[in-house]
Design a protein around this motif. Sequence first.
Motif, PDB file in Angstrom:
ATOM      1  N   LEU A 197       0.929  -1.135   0.501  1.00 57.29           N
ATOM      2  CA  LEU A 197      -0.072  -0.198  -0.155  1.00 57.29           C
ATOM      3  C   LEU A 197       0.742   0.843   0.272  1.00 57.29           C
ATOM      4  CD1 LEU A 197      -2.059  -1.225   2.868  1.00 57.29           C
ATOM      5  CD2 LEU A 197      -3.151  -0.890  -0.068  1.00 57.29           C
ATOM      6  N   LEU A 198       1.995   0.847   0.604  1.00 58.32           N
ATOM      7  CA  LEU A 198       3.009   2.584   1.276  1.00 58.32           C
ATOM      8  C   LEU A 198       3.352   2.571  -0.486  1.00 58.32           C
ATOM      9  CD1 LEU A 198       4.765   2.520   4.221  1.00 58.32           C
ATOM     10  CD2 LEU A 198       3.284   3.932   3.551  1.00 58.32           C
ATOM     11  N   ARG A 230       2.499   2.105  -3.024  1.00 59.38           N
ATOM     12  CA  ARG A 230       1.127   2.643  -4.210  1.00 59.38           C
ATOM     13  C   ARG A 230       1.489   4.818  -3.425  1.00 59.38           C
ATOM     14  NH1 ARG A 230      -3.605  -0.327  -4.118  1.00 59.38           N
ATOM     15  NH2 ARG A 230      -4.841   1.344  -4.386  1.00 59.38           N
ATOM     16  N   VAL A 231       1.555   5.037  -2.668  1.00 57.10           N
ATOM     17  CA  VAL A 231       1.605   6.451  -2.218  1.00 57.10           C
ATOM     18  C   VAL A 231       2.527   7.495  -2.817  1.00 57.10           C
ATOM     19  CG1 VAL A 231       2.534   7.773  -0.379  1.00 57.10           C
ATOM     20  CG2 VAL A 231       0.792   6.058   0.292  1.00 57.10           C
TER      21      VAL A 231
END
Lengths: 199, 199
Positions: free
Chosen positions: B15-16, B18-19
Motif C-alpha cells: 500500500l505504501l 502506491r503512495v
Amino acid sequence: MRDPVGSEIQRVIQLLARVPGLGPRSARRAALHLVKKREQLLEPLAAALQVVYERITTCTTCGNIDVTDPCCICLDPSRSPHILVVVQDVSDLWALERAAILKAPYHVLGGVLSAVDGVHPEHLNIPSLLQRLENSSITEVVLALNATVDGQTTAHYLASLLPPQLKITRLAHGVPVGGELDYLDEGTLTAAMQQRSLL
Amino acid sequence: MRDPVGSEIQRVIQLLARVPGLGPRSARRAALHLVKKREQLLEPLAAALQVVYERITTCTTCGNIDVTDPCCICLDPSRSPHILVVVQDVSDLWALERAAILKAPYHVLGGVLSAVDGVHPEHLNIPSLLQRLENSSITEVVLALNATVDGQTTAHYLASLLPPQLKITRLAHGVPVGGELDYLDEGTLTAAMQQRSLL
C-alpha cells in the motif's frame, strides 16, 4: 479561524513527513493522493497499519519482526540447523530472503559498531548471539554485514568473540552482477581481480 | 511456509508503494521505520489516517476537502465576497493559502483540460462554478491556473464561458523571487521584460 488545510489532514501530513523517503512537500502530495483514493488506498492503509501496530513483535530468538514469536523463519523446520546468518538489520534479512539463496536462520544485530554514532557492543544483540551458539548444532556463522568500514569492523569484532571451533565466513567481494567496471571503485576491482575464478 | 516478511507488513509495504513519492524500495524502508517507531509514528499515523478516512469530505460549494461541508474557507466570513479564485487542484489552494496573499474563497476545478489525458470540460467542476457566479456579489474571477499549455488553454476556455461583466484576471508571469535569469526560459524572460515596472 481554523487552518484552511484542516487539522486532521495537517496531522496526517506532519506524520507522513516523518516517514523516510517523504519530506514536507511530498507528504502533502501523498496526503492529497490518499484522500482522493479514499476507498482504494486510504482505508486499506489505515487498517493495515493498525493491524501491524497491534500484532507485530520482535522475535526474541533472532531479532526479526513478525506477528509471532519465535518468528516464522525461526520456526521453519526446512532451514539448515548448521548455518546461522548474522545481519545488521531486518532490511538486510529481507534482502537475503528475496535472493532466496541460503535456507538458514538469521540473527539480527540491530546495527553495527560505530564510534561516530556512538554504537558500542552493548547496543547490539551480541549476548543473544553467543547464547544461541552455545550447545547448538551450528557449525558455520556467515557474517553477512555491509562492506562498509563499520560493517567490517563489526565482523572482525564478532569473529574475535565467537567460539574458535566455528567456521566463520563473510560475503564475497567482487563486481556486482550487471555492473560496469568503469563505475566501480578500486577496492572492488582489486578484490574482484584477486579472487578471480576459472570461466 | 509463510512469506518470511510476513503478510501483514507485506500488505503495508504494497500500500505504501502506491503512495506518490514512495516506490517499492522506499516503501520497504518506510514500513520498517514505522515498525521501529511503533508508538511515536505507526500508531498515530494509523489513527490519523482512520480519522481522515471517516471524517473527510469534499465541499459541495468549492471542491475543497475538509471535515465540514461547506468547508471552513467557504464558511469564513472574513473572506472577500467579491473575488473568487479558481484553481486546478486542492494542492494549489493549499499553496495559495500558505502564501496568504488574498483573503478570498476558491473554486477547485479538479483538473485542467487536456486532449492528451482525455480531460474534457464535462470532467471539470465548471457547472458549479457558473452556478456560483449567477446572482452573486462576485465581481472578479482570478484564474490561478498553472502556467502550462493545459492550464492556459483551460483559462482561455473558462474566460469564454464566464459572464462578460466580470473582471477576469490571471497570475502575473515573471522572474520567480530568488530566481536567476541564467536559468529561466525565454518565455518567462520575455514576459518579465514586457511587464517590467518602475523600481
